[in-house]
Design a protein around this motif. Sequence first.
Motif, PDB file in Angstrom:
ATOM      1  N   TRP A 212      37.273  37.849  42.886  1.00 47.20           N
ATOM      2  CA  TRP A 212      37.958  37.061  43.911  1.00 47.20           C
ATOM      3  C   TRP A 212      39.431  36.952  43.570  1.00 47.20           C
ATOM      4  CZ3 TRP A 212      35.647  35.502  48.339  1.00 47.20           C
ATOM      5  CH2 TRP A 212      34.248  35.526  48.382  1.00 47.20           C
ATOM      6  N   LYS A 213      40.288  37.149  44.574  1.00 46.77           N
ATOM      7  CA  LYS A 213      41.734  36.984  44.387  1.00 46.77           C
ATOM      8  C   LYS A 213      42.293  36.077  45.468  1.00 46.77           C
ATOM      9  CE  LYS A 213      42.809  41.404  42.179  1.00 46.77           C
ATOM     10  NZ  LYS A 213      43.694  42.570  42.230  1.00 46.77           N
ATOM     11  N   ASP A 214      43.263  35.261  45.067  1.00 39.75           N
ATOM     12  CA  ASP A 214      43.954  34.415  46.044  1.00 39.75           C
ATOM     13  C   ASP A 214      44.665  35.295  47.060  1.00 39.75           C
ATOM     14  OD1 ASP A 214      43.265  31.968  45.005  1.00 39.75           O
ATOM     15  OD2 ASP A 214      45.088  31.742  43.819  1.00 39.75           O
ATOM     16  N   ILE A 215      44.631  34.871  48.299  1.00 34.16           N
ATOM     17  CA  ILE A 215      45.323  35.599  49.356  1.00 34.16           C
ATOM     18  C   ILE A 215      46.792  35.189  49.356  1.00 34.16           C
ATOM     19  CG2 ILE A 215      45.484  35.925  51.862  1.00 34.16           C
ATOM     20  CD1 ILE A 215      42.398  35.651  51.889  1.00 34.16           C
TER      21      ILE A 215
ATOM     22  N   GLU B  31      47.560  30.900  48.652  1.00 39.07           N
ATOM     23  CA  GLU B  31      47.072  30.627  47.316  1.00 39.07           C
ATOM     24  C   GLU B  31      46.455  29.233  47.266  1.00 39.07           C
ATOM     25  OE1 GLU B  31      50.129  31.752  48.026  1.00 39.07           O
ATOM     26  OE2 GLU B  31      50.380  33.638  46.932  1.00 39.07           O
ATOM     27  N   GLU B  32      45.337  29.145  46.561  1.00 39.82           N
ATOM     28  CA  GLU B  32      44.585  27.901  46.378  1.00 39.82           C
ATOM     29  C   GLU B  32      44.019  27.343  47.682  1.00 39.82           C
ATOM     30  OE1 GLU B  32      46.738  25.149  43.904  1.00 39.82           O
ATOM     31  OE2 GLU B  32      47.223  26.723  42.463  1.00 39.82           O
ATOM     32  N   ILE B  33      44.021  28.177  48.737  1.00 42.04           N
ATOM     33  CA  ILE B  33      43.389  27.782  50.006  1.00 42.04           C
ATOM     34  C   ILE B  33      42.280  28.779  50.356  1.00 42.04           C
ATOM     35  CG2 ILE B  33      43.714  27.299  52.463  1.00 42.04           C
ATOM     36  CD1 ILE B  33      46.665  26.748  51.844  1.00 42.04           C
ATOM     37  N   TYR B  34      42.629  30.096  50.336  1.00 44.03           N
ATOM     38  CA  TYR B  34      41.675  31.147  50.695  1.00 44.03           C
ATOM     39  C   TYR B  34      41.700  32.261  49.659  1.00 44.03           C
ATOM     40  CZ  TYR B  34      41.814  28.967  55.319  1.00 44.03           C
ATOM     41  OH  TYR B  34      41.749  28.084  56.355  1.00 44.03           O
TER      42      TYR B  34
END
Length: 183
Positions: free
Chosen positions: A12-15, A19-22
């Motif tokens: 999983w990587k932050d979009i 960041e820190e939302i999806y």
Amino acid sequence: MNNNINENNEIWKDIINYEEIYQVSNLGRVRSLDRINHYNRKIKGKIINPYKHREYKRVTFYKIRIRHDFLVHRLVAKHFILNPENKPYINHIDGIPYNNNVNNLEFCTQLENVRHAYKIGLTNNLGENNWNSKLTLKDVKTILKLSITEKKTILEISKIFAQFNYKTLEGIINRRRWKWVIL
């Protein structure tokens, strides 16, 4: 950037910009994360169920009450595949538009994407299968036969096939159009 790996080798990587939302995974899944919204309410994170739009999976994100829609395959490719040549398109290698696994995606040009679609049989709009075609395969073979074996000129052939444009007939005879047809 917050990256996680679970027991299924799902990474999983932050979009970016979310960041820190999806987050997006290498298997083509998207999730929201636990967070506090703009009303100061706690939101529990979850896997986002994408919707289908024109054969492709899409997701909707909200940030500060503003809606943003994204194609899932674009998110996966952007976050997991290097694109040193800055190719603008993303190809689904197996031809299945909802298979967004990173191993099924590659950056490409529009020409590479179209050629791939023909190669694996996704597209067959050549000749009379083309929605705009007025000629049939039989017509084209007759035109080529008249030109090659009977040595008729384009002008003579255009009198026989008066319903077709002279330039179209010229393109067939000079093998710029319908060049895949074999006599």
